[in-house]
Design an enzyme around this catalytic site. Structure first.
Site, mmCIF file in Angstrom:
data_model
loop_
_atom_site.group_PDB
_atom_site.id
_atom_site.type_symbol
_atom_site.label_atom_id
_atom_site.label_comp_id
_atom_site.label_asym_id
_atom_site.label_seq_id
_atom_site.Cartn_x
_atom_site.Cartn_y
_atom_site.Cartn_z
ATOM 1 N NE ARG A 174 -42.044 -18.519 -21.340
ATOM 2 C CZ ARG A 174 -41.439 -17.363 -21.098
ATOM 3 N NH1 ARG A 174 -41.281 -16.485 -22.073
ATOM 4 N NH2 ARG A 174 -40.983 -17.081 -19.896
ATOM 5 C CE LYS B 95 -38.476 -9.793 -24.354
ATOM 6 N NZ LYS B 95 -38.115 -10.974 -23.562
ATOM 7 C CG ASP B 96 -38.450 -15.094 -25.451
ATOM 8 O OD1 ASP B 96 -37.453 -14.479 -25.028
ATOM 9 O OD2 ASP B 96 -39.561 -15.081 -24.873
ATOM 10 C CB THR C 192 -31.419 -5.803 -16.040
ATOM 11 O OG1 THR C 192 -31.762 -6.299 -17.347
ATOM 12 C CG2 THR C 192 -29.917 -5.596 -15.985
ATOM 13 C CB SER D 212 -31.300 -8.033 -20.569
ATOM 14 O OG SER D 212 -30.714 -7.482 -21.716
ATOM 15 C CG LEU D 213 -25.139 -10.641 -20.666
ATOM 16 C CD1 LEU D 213 -24.268 -11.523 -21.538
ATOM 17 C CD2 LEU D 213 -24.310 -10.045 -19.539
ATOM 18 N NE ARG D 214 -31.852 -5.715 -25.141
ATOM 19 C CZ ARG D 214 -32.591 -4.808 -24.514
ATOM 20 N NH1 ARG D 214 -32.367 -3.525 -24.688
ATOM 21 N NH2 ARG D 214 -33.575 -5.187 -23.720
ATOM 22 N NE ARG D 215 -34.335 -4.743 -20.703
ATOM 23 C CZ ARG D 215 -35.215 -5.730 -20.579
ATOM 24 N NH1 ARG D 215 -35.016 -6.681 -19.686
ATOM 25 N NH2 ARG D 215 -36.273 -5.778 -21.357
ATOM 26 N NE ARG E 144 -34.000 -15.833 -15.764
ATOM 27 C CZ ARG E 144 -33.939 -17.156 -15.923
ATOM 28 N NH1 ARG E 144 -32.821 -17.793 -15.669
ATOM 29 N NH2 ARG E 144 -34.970 -17.842 -16.353
ATOM 30 N N GLY E 145 -36.900 -14.408 -13.303
ATOM 31 C CA GLY E 145 -38.292 -14.625 -12.930
ATOM 32 C C GLY E 145 -39.224 -13.909 -13.885
ATOM 33 C CG ASN E 146 -43.483 -14.340 -13.259
ATOM 34 O OD1 ASN E 146 -43.456 -13.363 -12.522
ATOM 35 N ND2 ASN E 146 -44.051 -15.482 -12.899
ATOM 36 C CB THR F 215 -41.003 -12.909 -10.059
ATOM 37 O OG1 THR F 215 -42.012 -13.921 -10.019
ATOM 38 C CG2 THR F 215 -39.892 -13.261 -9.087
ATOM 39 C CB CYS G 173 -29.432 -15.096 -23.608
ATOM 40 S SG CYS G 173 -31.200 -15.260 -23.909
#
Length: 318
Positions: free
Chosen positions: A12, A84-85, A128, A130-133, A150-152, A155, A243
């Site tokens: 990526r 994780k992806d 965040t 992440s739903l996990r977080r 979102r974003g890298n 960001t 996710c």
């Protein structure tokens, strides 16, 4: 450069992804003198859609599918992923050729006033993706207001200053890899937040019939990391998580044993199933599968069913 000495590496294009890929290449060069490595940057669906929560995008392989397609078509020789992806079911014809040594898998809190989770203000706004977080943060403090981020990584760090947030939670491994020099308010302990399956690890994906490439990439495989990630991924496969599901897990090895701990949470953090299991490293996948089955029987099945029902009508097929 003779074709048999050139290896095309798919990555990526984000700063973190390229740092990870260049690290992999430096290790491969060190252990495989005489070979040259060339990066092919590939944009994925998850990279292109940054204005919707990951939990609403649906599907699997949001950050891997385009790389896997290039691999299957022979446009690249290896694909470097964050573990994780990587979906628990790989495309036919592909395999994980190596799992390099894992970086620290903890999550990290960065807050405006350098406060830890306990000392953040009432109703603190935390970003965040992440739903996990989100679920584990709310389990710890139900007053938190969780906003999608979102974003890298760069960001997301900037949005702490621009988006009226009190704090953000990101993977500590990513901060370490990009050389982040700012203050980290808290390395969140596992008793508050278990990481995503494979967090801190990389997976090197290759074609399963490519003996030349396998011989090259297997040189950077770390046995202990591979065993731990295998146990975590087996648990996730049985739970059919992605996710959309708040699942955390972490495995570690000691002598010839693997120890695995996992959690399944409701999105609001009100209820959680947390359990652990251990056994011989030679049976890492079985350990993960057995723990998942036990958690499903002890209430996990109901939690997962409710979450999937909730999100089924909200997924954007973009």
């Amino acid at each position: 450069m003779a074709k048999e000495k050139l290896v095309i590496v798919g990555s990526r294009g984000s700063k973190l992804a390229l740092i990870q890929t260049n690290w992999v290449i430096s290790e491969l060069k060190r252990l495989n003198p005489g070979f040259e490595f060339q990066i092919e940057k590939i944009s994925t669906k998850g990279d292109k859609i940054t204005d919707a929560p990951l939990s609403r995008l649906g599907g699997i392989g949001l950050f891997t599918k385009e790389l896997e397609t290039a691999l299957m078509k022979g446009k690249i020789d290896i694909a470097v992923h964050s573990a994780k992806d990587v979906p628990t079911e790989l495309h036919e014809g592909l395999m994980i050729g190596a799992t390099p040594k894992r970086e620290d898998p903890h999550d990290a809190l960065i807050s405006n006033n350098n406060a830890n989770l306990e000392k953040l203000p009432d109703n603190a706004r935390i970003g965040t993706s992440s739903l996990r977080r989100k679920a584990q943060l709310l389990a710890f403090r139900p007053d938190f207001k969780i906003l999608d981020l979102r974003g890298n990584l760069d960001t997301r760090l900037k949005k702490l200053e621009t988006d009226d947030l009190d704090a953000i939670v990101v993977a500590y491994a990513g901060l370490r890899r990009i050389g982040y020099a700012g203050p980290i308010s808290q390395i969140i302990p596992f008793d508050i937040m278990l990481p995503a399956v494979g967090q801190g690890s990389l997976c090197i994906e290759i074609r399963n019939n490519d003996a030349r490439i396998y011989q090259i990439v297997s040189s950077i495989d770390d046995t202990q990391t591979r065993i731990a990630v295998e146990a975590e991924r087996a648990l996730l496969a049985r739970l059919q998580g992605g996710c959309q599901v708040p699942i955390g897990a972490y495995a570690q090895t000691q002598s010839n044993e693997v120890f695995l701990e996992a959690i399944i949470c409701t999105v609001d953090g009100d209820h959680a199933i947390r359990d652990s299991h251990s056994g011989p490293t030679s049976q890492a996948a079985k350990i993960g599968d057995e723990l998942a089955l036990r958690m499903l029987e002890n209430g996990g099945k109901r939690i997962l069913h409710e979450i999937r029902q909730e999100f089924q009508g909200r997924i954007d097929h973009i």
